[in-house]
Motif scaffolding. Sequence first.
Motif, short mmCIF file in Angstrom:
data_model
loop_
_atom_site.label_atom_id
_atom_site.label_comp_id
_atom_site.label_asym_id
_atom_site.label_seq_id
_atom_site.Cartn_x
_atom_site.Cartn_y
_atom_site.Cartn_z
N TRP A 139 83.41 11.49 -8.87
CA TRP A 139 83.28 12.11 -7.55
C TRP A 139 82.15 13.14 -7.50
CZ3 TRP A 139 87.88 12.94 -3.86
CH2 TRP A 139 88.70 11.80 -3.85
N HIS A 140 81.80 13.74 -8.62
CA HIS A 140 80.85 14.84 -8.64
C HIS A 140 79.43 14.41 -9.02
CE1 HIS A 140 84.08 18.11 -8.76
NE2 HIS A 140 84.75 16.98 -8.89
N VAL A 141 79.24 13.14 -9.27
CA VAL A 141 77.97 12.65 -9.80
C VAL A 141 77.59 11.34 -9.12
CG1 VAL A 141 78.50 13.65 -12.07
CG2 VAL A 141 79.04 11.26 -11.63
N ARG A 142 76.37 10.87 -9.43
CA ARG A 142 75.99 9.49 -9.18
C ARG A 142 75.00 9.12 -10.26
NH1 ARG A 142 74.77 6.56 -3.36
NH2 ARG A 142 74.71 4.41 -4.17
N ARG A 143 75.31 8.07 -10.99
CA ARG A 143 74.54 7.72 -12.18
C ARG A 143 73.30 6.91 -11.79
NH1 ARG A 143 76.51 8.61 -16.99
NH2 ARG A 143 75.48 6.78 -17.89
N ASN A 144 72.33 7.60 -11.24
CA ASN A 144 71.09 6.97 -10.82
C ASN A 144 70.12 6.94 -12.00
OD1 ASN A 144 71.91 7.04 -7.95
ND2 ASN A 144 71.62 9.25 -8.18
N PRO A 145 69.60 5.79 -12.38
CA PRO A 145 68.63 5.76 -13.47
C PRO A 145 67.37 6.51 -13.11
CG PRO A 145 68.76 3.62 -12.37
CD PRO A 145 69.87 4.45 -11.81
N VAL A 146 66.90 7.35 -14.03
CA VAL A 146 65.74 8.19 -13.71
C VAL A 146 64.44 7.39 -13.68
CG1 VAL A 146 66.74 10.34 -14.56
CG2 VAL A 146 65.46 8.87 -16.14
N CYS A 190 81.23 9.13 -4.77
CA CYS A 190 80.13 9.67 -5.57
C CYS A 190 79.58 10.86 -4.81
CB CYS A 190 79.05 8.61 -5.82
SG CYS A 190 78.25 8.00 -4.32
N VAL A 191 78.75 11.65 -5.45
CA VAL A 191 78.45 12.98 -4.94
C VAL A 191 77.81 12.97 -3.55
CG1 VAL A 191 76.26 13.11 -6.21
CG2 VAL A 191 77.42 15.21 -5.53
N LEU A 227 71.30 16.57 -13.91
CA LEU A 227 72.01 15.55 -14.66
C LEU A 227 73.17 14.94 -13.90
CD1 LEU A 227 71.65 17.20 -18.12
CD2 LEU A 227 70.92 14.89 -17.56
N HIS A 228 73.43 15.41 -12.68
CA HIS A 228 74.42 14.77 -11.82
C HIS A 228 73.76 13.80 -10.86
CE1 HIS A 228 78.50 16.74 -12.35
NE2 HIS A 228 77.76 17.06 -13.41
N ALA A 229 72.44 13.71 -10.92
CA ALA A 229 71.71 12.80 -10.03
C ALA A 229 70.83 11.82 -10.78
CB ALA A 229 70.85 13.60 -9.06
N GLY A 230 70.60 12.04 -12.07
CA GLY A 230 69.72 11.17 -12.82
C GLY A 230 70.14 11.05 -14.27
N VAL A 271 82.58 20.50 0.42
CA VAL A 271 81.17 20.62 0.81
C VAL A 271 80.48 21.71 -0.01
CG1 VAL A 271 79.61 21.31 2.68
CG2 VAL A 271 81.44 19.65 3.12
N VAL A 272 81.12 22.86 -0.13
CA VAL A 272 80.53 23.97 -0.89
C VAL A 272 80.27 23.53 -2.33
CG1 VAL A 272 80.93 26.30 -1.79
CG2 VAL A 272 81.53 25.74 0.58
N HIS A 273 81.23 22.86 -2.92
CA HIS A 273 81.10 22.47 -4.32
C HIS A 273 80.09 21.34 -4.51
CE1 HIS A 273 82.57 22.39 -8.48
NE2 HIS A 273 82.34 21.08 -8.41
N LEU A 274 80.18 20.31 -3.68
CA LEU A 274 79.32 19.15 -3.86
C LEU A 274 77.85 19.46 -3.61
CD1 LEU A 274 81.56 16.38 -2.24
CD2 LEU A 274 81.10 16.72 -4.68
N LEU A 275 77.57 20.42 -2.71
CA LEU A 275 76.17 20.83 -2.54
C LEU A 275 75.60 21.37 -3.84
CD1 LEU A 275 73.80 21.18 -0.51
CD2 LEU A 275 75.88 20.41 0.58
N GLY A 276 76.42 22.10 -4.58
CA GLY A 276 75.97 22.58 -5.88
C GLY A 276 75.79 21.43 -6.87
N ASP A 277 76.77 20.54 -6.94
CA ASP A 277 76.68 19.40 -7.85
C ASP A 277 75.45 18.56 -7.58
OD1 ASP A 277 79.02 20.01 -9.20
OD2 ASP A 277 80.26 18.60 -8.10
#
Length: 275
Positions: free
Chosen positions: A90-97, A110-111, A150-153, A139-145
């Motif tokens: 829920w807090h991430v998305r495993r996007n290949p960099v 996903c985030v 490393l939570h996006a790539g 919303v407050v938390h996920l904006l930080g995540d």
Amino acid sequence: MRAARVISCLLLLLPLSAGAWNAAGHAAVAAIATPLLTPQAAAQVRQLLADDLDRHGRPSRRTQLVEIASWADEIRDEAVKTDPAAFRGWHVRRNPVCSEALGACPDGHCVDQLLISQTAILADRTQSPRARNEALKWVVHLLGDLHMPLHAGVNSNGGNARVELAGYARPGRLSLHEAWDGPLLDAALAGWERVPGAAAPVPLTPDAPTQWMRETRALALEAVYRPLPGFACEARLAEPIRLDQAYREASVAVIRQQLERAGQRLAAVLNQSLR
């Protein structure tokens, strides 16, 4: 009191968490956003938090964004005691960099997609007060995540790679992800003399969270992975990876930039959703 001192004082009151950014990082995002709220948004935040509940469903007595910024980590930590898969992904998305492709997002969990759906709940006055209260906390938390690189790539051995961090005195295993969540973030917060200013213009399109995530994914490649010794796309790096003083200093600037972006964007999202 200067903004940097206000943030520092607030962070001293908070326990650390193992989530993306630790609790101090999430609180910093909320602290940056709070003075940028419109009077209307600030009033609604107070109303939505008036009867806030903690992870156990009991009155929390939390009335400020900085106090609820890590609620999403708290409920996950409680839930995994009985279900190890609770809130997984829920807090991430495993996007290949090293690709333009986006990672999987099962059932919208996903985030970036959760941020979009929870923002819609927050803005919907027909939703129950409890649903909107919890949406605010998500919303407050996920904006930080979303702004934690490393939570996006991710790359091959990615965030789980074992590292040795210059200046980190605690012995034992430390992953690349943990280094950015914890000691590198702590270094960025320490002595941060940020200068408060007016809210920067933030374009809010329906897919803005996904665009911000893509931006963070690009930053993960350039600031997290590419400086690693021997890095090449999709290559597994020899461990432990040495993060030297130059890497540490560069990461501090990146983390401060990301916290600032997250705080500005959080304020914009709340001001639009709570008009």
